[in-house]
Enzyme design. Structure first.
Site, PDB file in Angstrom:
ATOM      1  N   ASP A  96     -98.566 -17.988  16.788  1.00 16.28           N
ATOM      2  CA  ASP A  96     -98.982 -17.555  15.377  1.00 16.28           C
ATOM      3  C   ASP A  96    -100.472 -17.444  15.585  1.00 16.28           C
ATOM      4  OD1 ASP A  96     -98.729 -16.935  12.997  1.00 16.28           O
ATOM      5  OD2 ASP A  96     -98.773 -19.069  12.242  1.00 16.28           O
ATOM      6  N   HIS A 147    -101.099  -8.137  17.887  1.00 10.27           N
ATOM      7  CA  HIS A 147     -99.830  -8.652  18.626  1.00 10.27           C
ATOM      8  C   HIS A 147     -99.995  -8.102  20.013  1.00 10.27           C
ATOM      9  CE1 HIS A 147     -98.140  -9.377  14.924  1.00 10.27           C
ATOM     10  NE2 HIS A 147     -97.941  -8.286  14.425  1.00 10.27           N
ATOM     11  N   LEU A 176     -88.764 -19.627  36.836  1.00 15.18           N
ATOM     12  CA  LEU A 176     -88.732 -20.059  35.303  1.00 15.18           C
ATOM     13  C   LEU A 176     -87.770 -19.240  34.868  1.00 15.18           C
ATOM     14  CD1 LEU A 176     -90.736 -21.465  33.193  1.00 15.18           C
ATOM     15  CD2 LEU A 176     -91.757 -19.103  33.101  1.00 15.18           C
TER      16      LEU A 176
HETATM   17  C1  FPP Z   1     -97.332 -14.186  14.712  1.00 13.86           C
HETATM   18  O1  FPP Z   1     -98.560 -13.814  14.500  1.00 13.86           O
HETATM   19  C2  FPP Z   1     -97.040 -13.495  15.928  1.00 13.86           C
HETATM   20  C3  FPP Z   1     -95.935 -12.417  15.818  1.00 13.86           C
HETATM   21  C4  FPP Z   1     -95.086 -12.121  14.576  1.00 13.86           C
HETATM   22  C5  FPP Z   1     -95.478 -11.408  17.223  1.00 13.86           C
HETATM   23  C6  FPP Z   1     -95.698 -12.268  18.187  1.00 13.86           C
HETATM   24  C7  FPP Z   1     -95.384 -11.274  19.563  1.00 13.86           C
HETATM   25  C8  FPP Z   1     -96.215 -11.101  20.627  1.00 13.86           C
HETATM   26  C9  FPP Z   1     -97.303 -12.079  20.859  1.00 13.86           C
HETATM   27  C10 FPP Z   1     -95.672 -10.019  21.440  1.00 13.86           C
HETATM   28  C11 FPP Z   1     -94.920 -10.540  22.748  1.00 13.86           C
HETATM   29  C12 FPP Z   1     -94.172  -9.969  23.311  1.00 13.86           C
HETATM   30  C13 FPP Z   1     -93.104 -10.425  24.224  1.00 13.86           C
HETATM   31  C14 FPP Z   1     -92.058  -9.307  24.902  1.00 13.86           C
HETATM   32  C15 FPP Z   1     -92.844 -11.634  24.696  1.00 13.86           C
HETATM   33  P1  FPP Z   1     -98.619 -13.272  13.013  1.00 13.86           P
HETATM   34  O2  FPP Z   1     -98.660 -11.948  12.975  1.00 13.86           O
HETATM   35  O3  FPP Z   1     -97.994 -14.147  12.081  1.00 13.86           O
HETATM   36  O4  FPP Z   1    -100.385 -13.699  12.691  1.00 13.86           O
HETATM   37  P2  FPP Z   1    -101.093 -14.211  11.283  1.00 13.86           P
HETATM   38  O5  FPP Z   1    -100.412 -15.402  11.073  1.00 13.86           O
HETATM   39  O6  FPP Z   1    -102.529 -14.346  11.735  1.00 13.86           O
HETATM   40  O7  FPP Z   1    -100.897 -13.145  10.334  1.00 13.86           O
END
Ligand code: FPP
Length: 245
Positions: A12, A29, A123
């Site tokens: 997050d 992201h 893994l």
């Molecule tokens: C939450 O942060 C994160 C996500 C919804 C996306 C997470 C995805 C990745 C890190 C890419 C990984 C990809 C693979 C294939 C493993 P948020 O958008 O809720 O952040 P915020 O709380 O600051 O708004």
């Protein structure tokens, strides 16, 4: 230090990381892929059996269409770009979640990635996309109900082990450690069943800033916890608390 068998991570804080730099959320992201690679490498190196990452929840479908589209493109790109390296590291990749909601192209790509790495003995990496813990429990209940309806299974034979086997993570050990970055102290519908005895580590770091030192801090936190699984301290074995594994 005792190495956990299964680590789950809620990644997050990508949006806030991007906003702090005046960048679009999609840039956050994208930056989130760096700690994903690091965690995979580090868990492989330490001999962790399974790593499960929460990449996109059932609820995330309600985000603005533009953000959902950019996340879906990122998943397509990431699977395409990373799979050869994951295979080289002997990682077995699986996706958990309601894949019927994904595009046909993404469904085909994740199926190909799973097939390509299925024989790997390193893994076990699970990526949760379009996943919700309640959805998972309902889909397991539906599978078992269908088996009962067809006469293949008797309701009396449904126990915790059989139920767990019908869940998306069926066959994997329960999570020992759940890490959540981004400062919130919530489960947010991730792996409800499989985290029954997990230690919870909440980090204020935003996911793109999650690094080796923070992963080590989470592992040290776990090592310092006494896991009792409902027993009293006196009932636990002297070395390690592996009683219920
Ligand atoms: C939450 O942060 C994160 C996500 C919804 C996306 C997470 C995805 C990745 C890190 C890419 C990984 C990809 C693979 C294939 C493993 P948020 O958008 O809720 O952040 P915020 O709380 O600051 O708004």
């Amino acid at each position: 230090m005792r190495v956990p068998r299964h680590i789950a991570i809620t990644m997050d804080g990508n949006g806030r990381w991007a906003a702090a730099r005046g960048l679009p959320r999609s840039a956050g992201h994208k930056a989130g892929l760096t700690p994903v690679r690091l965690c995979v490498e580090e868990c492989s190196r330490l001999g962790v059996e399974a790593l499960t990452l929460f990449a996109f929840s059932s609820e995330n479908w309600s985000r603005p269409a533009e953000e959902v589209a950019s996340l879906m493109s990122l998943f397509l790109e990431a699977v395409d770009r990373e799979i050869a390296e994951l295979h080289r590291q002997r990682v077995r990749v699986r996706f958990i979640g309601n894949r019927q909601r994904l595009s046909v192209r993404l469904q085909a790509q994740i199926a190909a990635a799973e097939q390509h790495t299925a024989g790997n003995t390193g893994l076990k990496l699970q990526v949760a996309v379009s996943y919700g813990g309640r959805w998972d429990i309902v889909q397991a209940a539906r599978q078992l109900a269908a088996q009962c309806a067809s006469g293949a299974l008797r309701p009396v034979d449904i126990d915790e082990d059989r139920f767990a086997a019908a869940l998306e993570l069926g066959g994997l050990p329960d999570a020992d450690l759940l890490i959540r970055t981004g400062g919130e102290r919530r489960i947010s519908n991730f792996l409800l069943w499989n985290i029954a005895y997990a230690e919870l580590y909440f980090s204020d770091r935003l996911w793109p800033d999650f690094d080796r030192a923070e992963l080590s801090a989470a592992l040290e936190f776990l090592a310092g916890r006494e896991r009792r699984f409902g027993l009293t301290a006196g009932q636990l074995p002297q070395a390690g608390n592996e009683a219920k594994r």
